[in-house]
Design a protein around this motif. Structure first.
Motif, PDB file in Angstrom:
ATOM      1  N   CYS A 130      11.121 -31.922   6.506  1.00 48.07           N
ATOM      2  CA  CYS A 130       9.948 -31.470   7.248  1.00 48.07           C
ATOM      3  C   CYS A 130       8.803 -31.191   6.288  1.00 48.07           C
ATOM      4  N   ARG A 131       7.608 -31.259   6.832  1.00 48.65           N
ATOM      5  CA  ARG A 131       6.412 -30.807   6.123  1.00 48.65           C
ATOM      6  C   ARG A 131       6.011 -29.486   6.760  1.00 48.65           C
ATOM      7  N   ASP A 132       5.951 -28.426   5.945  1.00 52.88           N
ATOM      8  CA  ASP A 132       5.633 -27.103   6.471  1.00 52.88           C
ATOM      9  C   ASP A 132       4.161 -26.838   6.189  1.00 52.88           C
ATOM     10  N   VAL A 133       3.359 -26.785   7.250  1.00 51.25           N
ATOM     11  CA  VAL A 133       1.904 -26.851   7.077  1.00 51.25           C
ATOM     12  C   VAL A 133       1.214 -25.498   7.271  1.00 51.25           C
ATOM     13  N   GLY A 134       1.656 -24.503   6.524  1.00 52.78           N
ATOM     14  CA  GLY A 134       0.993 -23.213   6.555  1.00 52.78           C
ATOM     15  C   GLY A 134       1.987 -22.077   6.636  1.00 52.78           C
ATOM     16  N   SER A 135       2.037 -21.298   5.568  1.00 50.90           N
ATOM     17  CA  SER A 135       2.983 -20.186   5.512  1.00 50.90           C
ATOM     18  C   SER A 135       2.371 -19.076   4.681  1.00 50.90           C
ATOM     19  N   ALA A 136       2.549 -17.843   5.117  1.00 49.34           N
ATOM     20  CA  ALA A 136       2.009 -16.705   4.373  1.00 49.34           C
ATOM     21  C   ALA A 136       2.817 -16.459   3.100  1.00 49.34           C
ATOM     22  N   ALA A 137       2.139 -15.948   2.081  1.00 50.49           N
ATOM     23  CA  ALA A 137       2.784 -15.395   0.884  1.00 50.49           C
ATOM     24  C   ALA A 137       3.714 -16.385   0.179  1.00 50.49           C
ATOM     25  N   PHE A 138       3.449 -17.674   0.332  1.00 46.51           N
ATOM     26  CA  PHE A 138       4.227 -18.712  -0.342  1.00 46.51           C
ATOM     27  C   PHE A 138       5.709 -18.674   0.043  1.00 46.51           C
ATOM     28  N   MET A 139       5.978 -18.210   1.258  1.00 49.66           N
ATOM     29  CA  MET A 139       7.364 -18.165   1.722  1.00 49.66           C
ATOM     30  C   MET A 139       7.965 -19.556   1.833  1.00 49.66           C
ATOM     31  N   ASP A 140       7.139 -20.557   2.181  1.00 52.22           N
ATOM     32  CA  ASP A 140       7.672 -21.904   2.335  1.00 52.22           C
ATOM     33  C   ASP A 140       8.178 -22.461   1.008  1.00 52.22           C
ATOM     34  N   VAL A 141       7.522 -22.094  -0.098  1.00 48.13           N
ATOM     35  CA  VAL A 141       7.976 -22.531  -1.419  1.00 48.13           C
ATOM     36  C   VAL A 141       9.307 -21.855  -1.765  1.00 48.13           C
ATOM     37  N   ALA A 142       9.396 -20.564  -1.499  1.00 43.80           N
ATOM     38  CA  ALA A 142      10.646 -19.844  -1.757  1.00 43.80           C
ATOM     39  C   ALA A 142      11.787 -20.401  -0.920  1.00 43.80           C
ATOM     40  N   LEU A 143      11.490 -20.730   0.338  1.00 46.69           N
ATOM     41  CA  LEU A 143      12.505 -21.289   1.222  1.00 46.69           C
ATOM     42  C   LEU A 143      12.962 -22.652   0.709  1.00 46.69           C
ATOM     43  N   LYS A 144      11.998 -23.482   0.313  1.00 43.22           N
ATOM     44  CA  LYS A 144      12.332 -24.797  -0.250  1.00 43.22           C
ATOM     45  C   LYS A 144      13.229 -24.654  -1.469  1.00 43.22           C
ATOM     46  N   ASN A 145      12.876 -23.738  -2.354  1.00 43.06           N
ATOM     47  CA  ASN A 145      13.657 -23.562  -3.583  1.00 43.06           C
ATOM     48  C   ASN A 145      15.074 -23.087  -3.288  1.00 43.06           C
ATOM     49  N   ALA A 146      15.214 -22.174  -2.347  1.00 48.26           N
ATOM     50  CA  ALA A 146      16.545 -21.675  -1.998  1.00 48.26           C
ATOM     51  C   ALA A 146      17.413 -22.785  -1.412  1.00 48.26           C
ATOM     52  N   ILE A 147      16.806 -23.641  -0.596  1.00 50.65           N
ATOM     53  CA  ILE A 147      17.544 -24.774  -0.022  1.00 50.65           C
ATOM     54  C   ILE A 147      17.920 -25.766  -1.113  1.00 50.65           C
ATOM     55  N   LEU A 162      -0.691 -21.815   1.685  1.00 49.29           N
ATOM     56  CA  LEU A 162      -1.696 -21.117   2.488  1.00 49.29           C
ATOM     57  C   LEU A 162      -2.615 -22.087   3.232  1.00 49.29           C
ATOM     58  N   PHE A 163      -2.805 -21.837   4.512  1.00 48.63           N
ATOM     59  CA  PHE A 163      -3.766 -22.578   5.322  1.00 48.63           C
ATOM     60  C   PHE A 163      -5.171 -22.246   4.818  1.00 48.63           C
ATOM     61  N   ILE A 164      -5.947 -23.260   4.476  1.00 45.44           N
ATOM     62  CA  ILE A 164      -7.304 -23.038   3.969  1.00 45.44           C
ATOM     63  C   ILE A 164      -8.292 -23.085   5.131  1.00 45.44           C
ATOM     64  N   GLY A 165      -9.037 -22.010   5.311  1.00 42.45           N
ATOM     65  CA  GLY A 165      -9.989 -21.939   6.412  1.00 42.45           C
ATOM     66  C   GLY A 165     -11.201 -21.108   6.037  1.00 42.45           C
ATOM     67  N   SER A 166     -12.283 -21.318   6.761  1.00 47.29           N
ATOM     68  CA  SER A 166     -13.521 -20.586   6.492  1.00 47.29           C
ATOM     69  C   SER A 166     -13.479 -19.195   7.127  1.00 47.29           C
ATOM     70  N   SER A 189      -4.946 -14.964   1.306  1.00 49.14           N
ATOM     71  CA  SER A 189      -5.451 -15.216   2.653  1.00 49.14           C
ATOM     72  C   SER A 189      -5.730 -16.682   2.937  1.00 49.14           C
ATOM     73  N   GLY A 190      -6.092 -17.452   1.939  1.00 49.63           N
ATOM     74  CA  GLY A 190      -6.480 -18.842   2.162  1.00 49.63           C
ATOM     75  C   GLY A 190      -7.888 -19.013   2.678  1.00 49.63           C
ATOM     76  N   VAL A 191      -8.617 -17.908   2.886  1.00 47.98           N
ATOM     77  CA  VAL A 191      -9.998 -17.994   3.369  1.00 47.98           C
ATOM     78  C   VAL A 191     -10.908 -18.355   2.196  1.00 47.98           C
ATOM     79  N   ALA A 192     -11.690 -19.419   2.365  1.00 47.56           N
ATOM     80  CA  ALA A 192     -12.585 -19.873   1.292  1.00 47.56           C
ATOM     81  C   ALA A 192     -13.807 -20.524   1.909  1.00 47.56           C
ATOM     82  N   ASN A 193     -14.957 -20.303   1.290  1.00 45.31           N
ATOM     83  CA  ASN A 193     -16.223 -20.821   1.805  1.00 45.31           C
ATOM     84  C   ASN A 193     -17.012 -21.490   0.685  1.00 45.31           C
ATOM     85  N   GLY A 194     -17.661 -22.603   1.013  1.00 42.65           N
ATOM     86  CA  GLY A 194     -18.476 -23.289   0.027  1.00 42.65           C
ATOM     87  C   GLY A 194     -17.653 -24.210  -0.844  1.00 42.65           C
TER      88      GLY A 194
END
Length: 436
Positions: A130-147, A162-166, A189-194
């Motif tokens: 699967c492609r995991d398209v947005g997870s808080a606190a890098f949990m998806d990376v930790a989950l991938k590594n554990a698997i 992190l989902f990147i949004g304005s 947070s993934g919030v970024a502007n400019g």
């Protein structure tokens, strides 16, 4: 040479061959496939043998000699096909009993504690990737590594982090008084502007494990900002996000419901449009010209409309789903007829994990053949994720990721809602067929 010494050598050799034979038994497997869906050729083959060494497929055919000591898995009364891949999941969360409790009373630790359960349910459903398209606190990376370390069972994961949004966007907590302060780690947070900030955010995500970059090109449904589809980044910002991802050798995908935002994201060079609810002819033509995949979650409207109000979801969100649900399915139908590339993605986490296979029925209802729907979750999904060399088909050199069902999914694609056999990397994780 003494008799004792000769006897010791003979004993050691016998032990070696015993261990070698045991290793062969454990690592060399042959699957007898009664019906074999060859997604590369788009056809069904009968009575095929699949030779597996450790985690890799070595040969496929009807005349393979079964090696001595190999473990034979008899699926001669089943249909065997590649492990499925879901290109749009959120493995670290799913709806709870109360909308606001989920937002304000839970921390990433609450979600991390149960994420392994969702990973296992996904694997048991036949989704070996699967492609995991947005997870808080890098949990998806930790989950991938554990698997990957073998600590827990689950699918292969391509994390977006992190989902990147304005500011004020679908990727930002919105709709509350500006006097309320939320003091979580800002850098999480993934919030970024400019242009400069979004480039920095892409680099930050990649530094901590992102293998694909996900950003919000448009507004969304399941947040409280007012619009569903208005653009939430400028063209320059989208261009910068995708360009920065490409500099680091990564693809980018765009959350995009609205027509204008879809076109902007395609022009920026995203690999896929997620959702794609409001497509017009120009957007479809642009997607075809750029080779952009459509990843449309056309099942979950059923669950949102039937269950979300029960959990205190605000009416404005439910009303947005009423606006989007059917339009998205018609857009999907239009895209299929026009020949847009389709990859399977469900938004699992919006509904309970493990239900991923329910989407196949809707993909067929709105234009795909059962074979095309299966290819969208195998060949096409692997292509989108950059996994073609190792996944997406049952063929020599690829991972031994495969599943089996007792009914014929080409006759009734809902058979994939109840996968009975799951192998990932040569290891059997589920067997309700008794393939021994």
């Amino acid at each position: 040479m003494s008799k004792y010494y000769c006897k010791s050598i003979i004993t050691a050799m016998m032990l070696f061959f015993a261990l070698y034979s045991s290793a062969q038994t454990d690592t060399i497997k042959v699957i007898k496939a009664g019906r074999f869906i060859d997604v590369q050729q788009g056809k069904v083959l009968l009575n095929q043998l699949i030779l597996i060494d450790h985690d890799t497929i070595k040969a496929v055919g009807s005349n393979i000699v079964i090696p001595a000591g190999a473990k034979v898995i008899d699926l001669s009364n089943a249909t065997v096909l590649p492990g499925l891949i879901d290109c749009h999941t959120h493995l670290t969360a799913q709806p709870g009993e109360n909308y606001y409790d989920d937002l304000f009373r839970k921390t990433p630790i609450d979600y991390a504690i149960v994420a392994h359960i969702y990973a296992k349910r996904t694997l048991d459903a036949g989704f070996t990737g699967c492609r995991d398209v947005g997870s808080a606190a890098f949990m998806d990376v930790a989950l991938k590594n554990a698997i990957n370390n073998g600590d827990i069972p689950g699918p292969r994961i391509q994390p977006a982090t992190l989902f990147i949004g304005s500011t004020g966007s679908h990727g930002d907590l919105d709709g509350f008084s500006p006097y309320l302060e939320f003091t979580g780690p800002k850098q999480m947070s993934g919030v970024a502007n400019g242009v400069d900030e979004v480039r920095a955010q892409v680099r930050y995500n990649i530094k901590y494990g992102a293998e694909v970059i996900k950003f919000g090109a448009s507004a969304g449904v399941l947040t409280e900002e007012e619009s569903v589809g208005s653009p939430q980044y400028t063209q320059a910002e989208m261009d910068a996000i995708v360009d920065e991802a490409h500099l680091w050798g990564k693809k980018a995908c765009a959350h995009a419901h609205g027509t204008i935002a879809i076109k902007m994201a395609v022009k920026a060079g995203v690999a896929s449009i997620e959702h794609g609810s409001f497509l017009d002819d120009e957007a479809i033509s642009l997607m075809k010209a750029h080779g952009t995949y459509l990843v449309a979650d056309i099942y979950n409207d059923e669950y949102i409309m039937s269950d979300y109000a029960k959990h205190g979801t605000p009416a404005k969100i439910i009303n947005k789903e009423k606006l989007v649900g059917q339009a998205q399915r018609l857009s999907f139908q239009h895209a299929v007829k026009a020949g847009v590339k389709i990859a399977f993605g469900t938004d699992a986490g919006v509904y309970p994990h493990g239900w991923n296979g329910r989407q196949f029925k809707y993909m067929v209802k709105f234009g795909l053949t059962p074979m095309q729907a299966i290819q969208s979750a195998t060949l096409n999904a692997a292509d989108l994720l950059g996994w073609t060399n190792k996944a997406g088909a049952i063929a020599p050199g690829k991972y031994a990721d495969l599943i089996a069902v007792t009914n014929d999914p080409l006759a009734d694609v809902t058979a994939l809602e109840h996968v009975q056999f799951v192998m990932k990397g040569g290891v059997v994780y589920k067997d309700e067929i008794g393939g021994k």
